[in-house]
Design an enzyme around this catalytic site. Sequence first.
Site, short mmCIF file in Angstrom:
data_model
loop_
_atom_site.label_atom_id
_atom_site.label_comp_id
_atom_site.label_asym_id
_atom_site.label_seq_id
_atom_site.Cartn_x
_atom_site.Cartn_y
_atom_site.Cartn_z
N ASP A 178 0.74 -1.15 0.06
CA ASP A 178 -0.11 0.02 0.05
C ASP A 178 0.99 1.13 0.16
O ASP A 178 1.52 1.40 1.03
CB ASP A 178 -0.89 0.10 1.20
CG ASP A 178 -1.72 1.04 1.14
OD1 ASP A 178 -1.72 1.88 0.26
OD2 ASP A 178 -2.73 1.16 2.09
N HIS A 179 0.91 1.94 -1.25
CA HIS A 179 1.79 3.21 -1.33
C HIS A 179 1.56 3.94 -0.22
O HIS A 179 2.31 4.99 0.15
CB HIS A 179 1.98 3.49 -2.73
CG HIS A 179 0.37 4.07 -3.12
ND1 HIS A 179 -0.49 3.39 -3.70
CD2 HIS A 179 -0.12 5.36 -2.97
CE1 HIS A 179 -1.40 4.12 -3.93
NE2 HIS A 179 -1.46 5.19 -3.30
N HIS A 219 -6.01 2.87 3.21
CA HIS A 219 -5.30 3.89 3.78
C HIS A 219 -5.96 4.59 5.12
O HIS A 219 -5.12 4.57 5.82
CB HIS A 219 -5.43 4.80 2.65
CG HIS A 219 -5.10 4.57 1.22
ND1 HIS A 219 -4.11 3.85 0.88
CD2 HIS A 219 -5.29 5.44 0.08
CE1 HIS A 219 -3.85 3.72 -0.28
NE2 HIS A 219 -4.62 4.63 -1.01
#
Length: 255
Positions: A180-181, A243
């Site tokens: 997950d960037h 996120h």
Amino acid sequence: MSGLPHLGAGEGQASVAPAATIVIFGALGDLARRLLMPSIVNLARDGLVGGDVEIVGVSYHDVDDEALRSALSEFVSDGDPVWTELRGRIRYHRGDFTDPATYGGLAANLSGNAVFYLATAPRFFGVVVDGLACAGALDEAHGFRRILIEKPFGHDLASAQELNRQILARIPETQIYRIDHFLGKETVQNIMVARFANSMLEAVWNSRYIDNVQITAAETVAVGKRGSFYDATGALRDMVPNHLFQLLAMVGMSC
């Protein structure tokens, strides 16, 4: 990455990445242009990526090496000497993700270490892993091979479990990274520093002193070319279960 050789960096100092080819599936997409390429440039600037790292972009578009380099330069500073040096080590591999020939041609031009970053639509995750495995591109006989899969990993529990089964039928867990960037953003990483490295905050960061927590994701980037992604996924699935829940976990742990 686990299993990679340690290159003798001092304690608390990051190692330089070993020589490898970074293969980005979906290299002309928003994620690769806006986040992945600037991140690689920053790693090179910090001396964590050496001159022996090459980048191969894979996509179905009818373009060439220079067109890919131009596309990836969109979010990189013009005239940056690090980018100028790095862009010469970028090449393009055209192919349909559903065509076995795409992976055969790719495997034939790979040697040594390789990292495959799946910056594609989620429906291609299993397809790409199957294609790489059938072409022998995941064989670690002559170097490490790693798969990096971008979120979202499935759209619910059942689909995530099924994707896991499909991928693990091809490669072991030690070769897989689910990415997950968002967790790489500096502000996100600084939450841990602000909380645990600040004795004043750490002492009062608990339910006795905090009444409520509000998390706001303020976007400055429009949908742009991501319309088809949002039509299928939606902003809620794109942001909240990954996120924002991760931010909630970082803020609320041990409270």
